[in-house]
Enzyme design. Structure first.
Site, PDB file in Angstrom:
ATOM      1  N   GLY A 166     -22.927  -3.247  23.086  1.00 43.56           N
ATOM      2  CA  GLY A 166     -22.323  -2.774  24.218  1.00 43.56           C
ATOM      3  C   GLY A 166     -21.774  -3.766  25.095  1.00 43.56           C
ATOM      4  O   GLY A 166     -21.402  -3.430  26.295  1.00 43.56           O
ATOM      5  N   LYS A 220     -19.268   6.082  14.086  1.00 40.52           N
ATOM      6  CA  LYS A 220     -19.186   7.160  13.338  1.00 40.52           C
ATOM      7  C   LYS A 220     -17.632   8.053  13.587  1.00 40.52           C
ATOM      8  O   LYS A 220     -17.173   7.250  14.662  1.00 40.52           O
ATOM      9  CB  LYS A 220     -20.304   8.076  14.147  1.00 40.52           C
ATOM     10  CG  LYS A 220     -21.466   7.717  13.653  1.00 40.52           C
ATOM     11  CD  LYS A 220     -21.970   8.487  12.170  1.00 40.52           C
ATOM     12  CE  LYS A 220     -23.036   7.945  11.916  1.00 40.52           C
ATOM     13  NZ  LYS A 220     -23.508   7.878  10.307  1.00 40.52           N
ATOM     14  N   ASN A 255      -9.842   3.507  21.127  1.00 43.81           N
ATOM     15  CA  ASN A 255     -10.708   2.886  20.659  1.00 43.81           C
ATOM     16  C   ASN A 255     -10.429   1.539  20.721  1.00 43.81           C
ATOM     17  O   ASN A 255      -9.081   1.060  20.949  1.00 43.81           O
ATOM     18  CB  ASN A 255     -10.850   3.417  19.075  1.00 43.81           C
ATOM     19  CG  ASN A 255     -11.815   2.533  18.309  1.00 43.81           C
ATOM     20  OD1 ASN A 255     -12.921   2.115  18.732  1.00 43.81           O
ATOM     21  ND2 ASN A 255     -11.381   2.033  17.155  1.00 43.81           N
ATOM     22  N   HIS A 302     -10.189  -2.052  18.159  1.00 40.47           N
ATOM     23  CA  HIS A 302     -10.246  -2.764  16.923  1.00 40.47           C
ATOM     24  C   HIS A 302     -10.298  -4.135  17.007  1.00 40.47           C
ATOM     25  O   HIS A 302      -9.247  -4.724  17.573  1.00 40.47           O
ATOM     26  CB  HIS A 302      -9.464  -1.968  16.164  1.00 40.47           C
ATOM     27  CG  HIS A 302      -9.671  -2.466  14.728  1.00 40.47           C
ATOM     28  ND1 HIS A 302     -10.509  -1.877  13.795  1.00 40.47           N
ATOM     29  CD2 HIS A 302      -9.153  -3.416  13.692  1.00 40.47           C
ATOM     30  CE1 HIS A 302     -10.698  -2.248  12.615  1.00 40.47           C
ATOM     31  NE2 HIS A 302      -9.647  -3.337  12.527  1.00 40.47           N
ATOM     32  N   ASP A 334      -8.598   4.331  12.653  1.00 36.96           N
ATOM     33  CA  ASP A 334      -7.673   3.166  12.938  1.00 36.96           C
ATOM     34  C   ASP A 334      -6.238   3.376  12.723  1.00 36.96           C
ATOM     35  O   ASP A 334      -5.343   2.377  12.669  1.00 36.96           O
ATOM     36  CB  ASP A 334      -7.978   1.885  12.319  1.00 36.96           C
ATOM     37  CG  ASP A 334      -9.482   1.442  12.519  1.00 36.96           C
ATOM     38  OD1 ASP A 334     -10.052   1.767  13.488  1.00 36.96           O
ATOM     39  OD2 ASP A 334     -10.199   0.757  11.693  1.00 36.96           O
TER      40      ASP A 334
HETATM   41  C1  GRF Z   1     -15.988  -4.839  18.938  1.00 40.38           C
HETATM   42  O1  GRF Z   1     -15.728  -5.947  18.090  1.00 40.38           O
HETATM   43  C2  GRF Z   1     -15.243  -3.695  18.619  1.00 40.38           C
HETATM   44  O2  GRF Z   1     -13.806  -4.132  18.384  1.00 40.38           O
HETATM   45  C3  GRF Z   1     -15.175  -3.093  17.491  1.00 40.38           C
HETATM   46  O3  GRF Z   1     -16.871  -2.942  17.570  1.00 40.38           O
HETATM   47  C4  GRF Z   1     -17.220  -4.158  18.334  1.00 40.38           C
HETATM   48  C5  GRF Z   1     -18.303  -3.455  19.319  1.00 40.38           C
HETATM   49  O4  GRF Z   1     -18.921  -4.673  20.158  1.00 40.38           O
HETATM   50  N1  GRF Z   1     -14.968  -1.547  17.565  1.00 40.38           N
HETATM   51  P1  GRF Z   1     -19.744  -4.249  21.458  1.00 40.38           P
HETATM   52  O5  GRF Z   1     -20.910  -3.262  21.094  1.00 40.38           O
HETATM   53  O6  GRF Z   1     -18.690  -3.662  22.581  1.00 40.38           O
HETATM   54  O7  GRF Z   1     -20.232  -5.671  21.943  1.00 40.38           O
END
Ligand code: GRF
Length: 205
Positions: free
Chosen positions: A11, A90, A106, A108, A149
């Site tokens: 998080g 998910k 999202n 990525h 994605d």
């Molecule tokens: C991040 O690297 C994000 O790009 C990917 O999952 C990771 C989540 O990290 N989708 P966090 O839980 O926000 O620290």
């Protein structure tokens, strides 16, 4: 703008979003944190902040329809206007994608449309980027559609890759810029500045 955060893990992006709200940079309210994992550290962040949490895992429901119904109920009860995936592992169910079309984002940890898709998450992404010989990587904020994605790209920022970079070092560099651009992209949504035309999204000035 009411935000629903979806998270499965530590998080840190969720935390960065909360910090941006606290600092007055982002005018939004996180009304619920949804997680498929009961042990997600993101849930603790939410509880500490007295943010409503909802643990929704397929294991708790007899069918996908039942899970979807529960998810849609939580989202409407919490008056979610934007669904923000922050390390959510998910796939968002089709009916939820349809109900919240162009209102799900999202982040990525690479420059989409490269290094995305099923199986491209966490260290797999950074390993593939380094193996490719690319000299830059980065982070991408994009809209979520039916494919992993693949939705329109909203914002990207690059980092340089140097010879000494390992997947872990690159991951740390990318995560740092994720924390910068995610709140900025959400600010654009909150201000109604994201325009979507077909496969393309733009932030207007
Ligand atoms: C991040 O690297 C994000 O790009 C990917 O999952 C990771 C989540 O990290 N989708 P966090 O839980 O926000 O620290």
């Amino acid at each position: 703008m009411n935000i629903a955060i979806f998270a499965s893990g530590r998080g840190s992006n969720f935390q960065a979003i909360l910090s941006a709200i606290d600092a007055g940079l982002l005018s939004a309210r996180v009304t619920v944190l949804i997680s498929n994992r009961s042990d997600a550290a993101a849930l603790d962040i939410a509880r500490t902040r007295k943010i409503q949490t909802s643990h929704l895992s397929q294991k708790m429901f007899p069918s996908e329809e039942a899970l979807v119904e529960a998810m849609l109920n939580v989202l409407s009860q919490q008056r979610a206007e934007l669904l923000v995936l922050a390390g959510y592992m998910k796939k968002i169910p089709l009916q939820v994608v349809r109900r919240y079309r162009n209102r799900i984002v999202n982040i990525h940890p690479a420059l989409l449309p490269s290094f995305g898709g099923a199986g491209m998450y966490g260290h797999f992404v950074h390993e593939a980027v380094i193996a490719s010989g690319m000299k830059v990587s980065g982070a991408t904020v994009h809209l979520v559609d039916e494919e992993y994605d693949r939705g329109p790209i909203v914002m990207q920022k690059t980092v340089e890759i140097i010879q000494e970079d390992t997947p872990d070092l690159l991951a740390a560099k990318v995560l740092k810029i994720e924390h910068e651009i995610y709140p900025l992209a959400l600010k654009a949504f909150a201000e109604g500045k994201v325009k979507i035309e077909g496969r393309k999204a733009w932030i207007t000035l």
